[in-house]
Design an enzyme around this catalytic site. Structure first.
Site, PDB file in Angstrom:
ATOM      1  N   ASP A 285       0.921  -1.158   0.186  1.00  0.00           N
ATOM      2  CA  ASP A 285       0.118   0.087   0.088  1.00  0.00           C
ATOM      3  C   ASP A 285       0.870   1.228  -0.192  1.00  0.00           C
ATOM      4  O   ASP A 285       2.018   1.232   0.572  1.00  0.00           O
ATOM      5  CB  ASP A 285      -0.945  -0.044   1.159  1.00  0.00           C
ATOM      6  CG  ASP A 285      -1.963  -0.937   1.343  1.00  0.00           C
ATOM      7  OD1 ASP A 285      -2.081  -1.429  -0.024  1.00  0.00           O
ATOM      8  OD2 ASP A 285      -2.555  -1.419   2.111  1.00  0.00           O
TER       9      ASP A 285
ATOM     10  N   ASP B 189       0.724   3.479   1.798  1.00  0.00           N
ATOM     11  CA  ASP B 189       0.654   4.326   3.168  1.00  0.00           C
ATOM     12  C   ASP B 189       1.733   4.013   3.877  1.00  0.00           C
ATOM     13  O   ASP B 189       2.759   3.316   3.623  1.00  0.00           O
ATOM     14  CB  ASP B 189      -0.517   3.981   3.672  1.00  0.00           C
ATOM     15  CG  ASP B 189      -0.830   2.311   4.136  1.00  0.00           C
ATOM     16  OD1 ASP B 189       0.067   1.848   3.899  1.00  0.00           O
ATOM     17  OD2 ASP B 189      -1.975   2.094   4.583  1.00  0.00           O
TER      18      ASP B 189
ATOM     19  N   ASP C 123       1.990   1.962   6.570  1.00  0.00           N
ATOM     20  CA  ASP C 123       2.306   0.606   7.107  1.00  0.00           C
ATOM     21  C   ASP C 123       2.895  -0.065   5.888  1.00  0.00           C
ATOM     22  O   ASP C 123       3.754  -0.925   5.865  1.00  0.00           O
ATOM     23  CB  ASP C 123       0.725   0.098   7.038  1.00  0.00           C
ATOM     24  CG  ASP C 123       0.378  -0.161   8.693  1.00  0.00           C
ATOM     25  OD1 ASP C 123       1.302   0.441   9.336  1.00  0.00           O
ATOM     26  OD2 ASP C 123      -0.619  -0.656   8.871  1.00  0.00           O
TER      27      ASP C 123
END
Ligand code: 0RA
Length: 633
Positions: A497, A499, A501
């Site tokens: 992803d 993002d 994380d």
């Protein structure tokens, strides 16, 4: 006024000419490796290498690189300036020859080294050939000279623009994006190479400025590679001061700086004429032999451990080293031409390091004792790891005969034709499985965070299910038994992803590859997928955009009216078809190939994020929190 034959000094006749630029535009890959990002950066390095040569020759102390907002890049230095006088044989300005003919470089004093012309180094003319526009300014002999080019061809004469009190060269170029895939220079990639060059050339000041986002770095290291090693060990716990050797014999110039830390990983960087010899070679072989022999002989002499026979792996645990060799005629071999082939060098480095290190250990028994205790404990741990691996194998885990159930394998069994996506989480894994082309694309979803590899030794890692799956699926084993010939997919693609994380998991996976399977990175098998950040729609026309800059450009072209925009936070927000179109279809996707050029920086980030030291981690997260906040706007 045009350049005349009056000026003296550098003999323009020394310049050698090998050919025109058409060949470069026809087959760019031959000259800069690729037309992707790494090729774009090579266009910068071709120029910078020439500036560094001026520094090696003793005439340049400052280099400045500027990334402009319009997709151009400027490199300026305070060297002698490219000669402008008319070349007697070609009846053309030397400057124009340097800029428009292949391999047209100046010959320096025999006593100095030249790095341009080294790896891809074919000269600034290659940068010119691949630019839709280029402006060169030279300050020399009290004058400022200027010339402009388009697609490698002069569009103005070499003109005098006025007086100059100092000297130097400034080149600004606009890459030709009909040949180059992008003009989106990466600040971090350029910055880490420039930092490396500053470490390798002590006293040379190199700055880089990014006018797109107001970033600036300046590198200046009086201590050279000694500071390089200190930098590598910056967030680790070194167990002694940096050991430094230097030798100049005839035209061979060798520097070694080394320091052990209390961790388990080795960080060896070797350079020949400032080129990172990623594939090693005779200089590295000489160093490794000398290190193993010196430590074994010290151990025996001082009765450190009666039955420990230290291997080369044992004595490199927790070792950070930089070897910098400068020689007149390097021969580069290997797949990526980054392996030193000169056979005489092995013995030279071996005997030099043996004698210097032998002396050092005798004179610093306290340091010697710590290094040997560390190596001996590594030898014992290696034994334990072998036992753990045997146990894991008995449970059948590491053999590719027992592939894990969550792997969605592909039909084609020719590794050269296949790829594997390592995907974060089961849901994105599901989309990827549906969206893929099952003939040549395999999917391995990984659940949760894989083990923190920074702190674990091999034996412990092999207790982790996700690691075991990964090792099994790739097929090439791990540790002493790693064998790249057994790799089951030539492209290993990390897809996470966009993002925080996702970035974390990507860092973990990269750490793992870097620490345990670095040969996969060196051979160019590891890639990072680039999922889009935005989906924009105007009426029925859909577009996917991959970064903020593309979004800005899009708004500039289309205005904001009647446009709907979606920011993707995770892969899960795309349906299988979208995931295929944007990120997995070889025709439309873009992949970033991971290379070890950034290894020092990657290692630094891994250590900060995963290591023992709390303070740098706190500072790093705080420093990067801004970027993270921006992500969620
Ligand atoms: C040819 C000959 C000399 C220097 C250079 C080229 C040169 C090229 C570049 C590219 C960027 N910066 C540069 N600086 C110098 C030798 C000059 C002499 O002998 O005076």
């Amino acid at each position: 006024m045009e350049a005349s034959q009056k000026s003296t000094g550098y003999g323009a006749e020394k310049i050698q000419i090998l050919g025109g630029l058409d060949a470069v535009r026809k087959r760019p890959g031959m000259y800069i490796g690729s037309t992707a990002l790494s090729g774009l950066h090579h266009m910068v390095y071709e120029v910078v290498d020439n500036s560094v040569d001026e520094a090696l020759a003793g005439f340049c102390s400052k280099i400045l690189v500027i990334i402009h907002a319009d997709g151009s890049c400027t490199i300026s230095d305070n060297g002698r300036g490219i000669p402008v006088e008319i070349h007697p044989k070609y009846n053309e300005s030397a400057l124009q020859i340097v800029m428009t003919k292949l391999h047209a470089g100046g010959k320096f004093d025999e006593s100095t080294y030249k790095i341009s012309g080294g790896l891809h180094g074919v000269g600034v003319s290659v940068t010119n050939a691949l630019s839709r526009k280029l402006i060169v300014e030279v300050k020399r002999d009290g004058k400022l000279w200027r010339q402009q080019y388009e697609f490698g061809k002069p569009v103005t004469p070499v003109e005098s623009m006025g007086e100059a009190t100092d000297s130097g060269t400034t080149i600004r170029f606009w890459p030709d994006t009909t040949i180059m895939e992008s003009d989106n220079f990466h600040f971090d990639t350029l910055s880490s190479r420039l930092r490396e060059l500053a470490f390798l050339n002590k006293g040379l000041r190199i700055s880089i400025e990014d006018l797109r986002e107001n970033k600036k770095h300046e590198f200046f290291y009086q201590g050279g590679i000694k500071e390089f090693v200190a930098h590598i060990n910056q967030n680790k716990n070194p167990i002694h001061e940096v050991i430094y050797f230097f030798k100049e014999e005839g035209k061979i110039h060798l520097e070694v700086a080394m320091q052990y830390n209390d961790g388990f990983n080795e960080n060896i960087f070797s350079f020949v004429n400032n080129i990172n010899t990623v594939e090693g070679g005779t200089h590295l072989a000489g160093f490794k032999t000398a290190l193993t022999r010196s430590l074994n002989s010290y151990s025996q002499k001082n009765k450190m451990d009666e039955d420990a026979k230290l291997t080369s792996d044992d004595v490199r645990e927790g070792l950070s080293v930089v070897i910098s060799l400068k020689i007149p005629q390097p021969q580069f071999e290997g797949q990526t031409k980054t392996k030193l082939g000169n056979s005489e060098i092995k013995g030279i480095v071996d005997s030099f390091v043996s004698s210097m290190l032998g002396n050092y250990l005798e004179q610093n028994p306290h340091v010697a004792k710590m290094i040997l205790e560390k190596s001996i404990s590594a030898a014992r741990a290696r034994d334990a790891a072998r036992k753990a691996r045997d146990l894991a194998r008995r449970k059948n885990a590491l053999d590719s005969a027992s592939l894990p159930g969550k792997l969605a394998d592909c039909a084609n069994s020719d590794p050269a034709k296949t790829e594997i996506y390592i995907v974060e989480g089961d849901s994105a894994g599901g989309s990827a499985k549906q969206g893929r082309n099952r003939d040549f694309q395999a999917i391995l979803p990984l659940r949760g965070k894989i083990l923190n590899v920074e702190k674990a030794r091999l034996a412990k890692m092999l207790q982790n299910n996700e690691i075991v799956s990964l090792v099994t699926v790739l097929g090439c084993g791990i540790g002493d038994e790693f064998n790249i010939q057994k790799l089951r997919y030539y492209k290993i693609i990390i897809m996470t992803d966009a993002d925080v994380d996702g970035a974390h998991i990507r860092t973990l996976l990269l750490t793992f590859f870097y620490r345990y399977m670095v040969d996969l990175i060196k051979a160019g098998h590891v890639y990072i997928a680039q999922p889009p950040l935005f989906k924009v729609a105007k009426g029925k026309k859909l577009d996917y955009l991959y970064n903020e800059r593309a979004l800005e450009e899009y708004f500039k072209l289309n205005g904001k009216d009647g446009i709907s925009m979606q920011r993707y936070k995770g892969l899960g927000e795309m349906n299988p078809k979208q995931l295929w179109e944007t990120t997995m279809d070889p025709v439309t996707r873009s992949l970033v190939q991971v290379n070890v050029e950034d290894a020092v920086e990657a290692d630094r980030i891994f250590t900060i994020l995963m290591g023992d030291e709390v303070e740098p981690r706190r500072a790093f997260i705080e420093e990067n929190a801004k970027a993270v906040v921006n992500l969620d706007v």
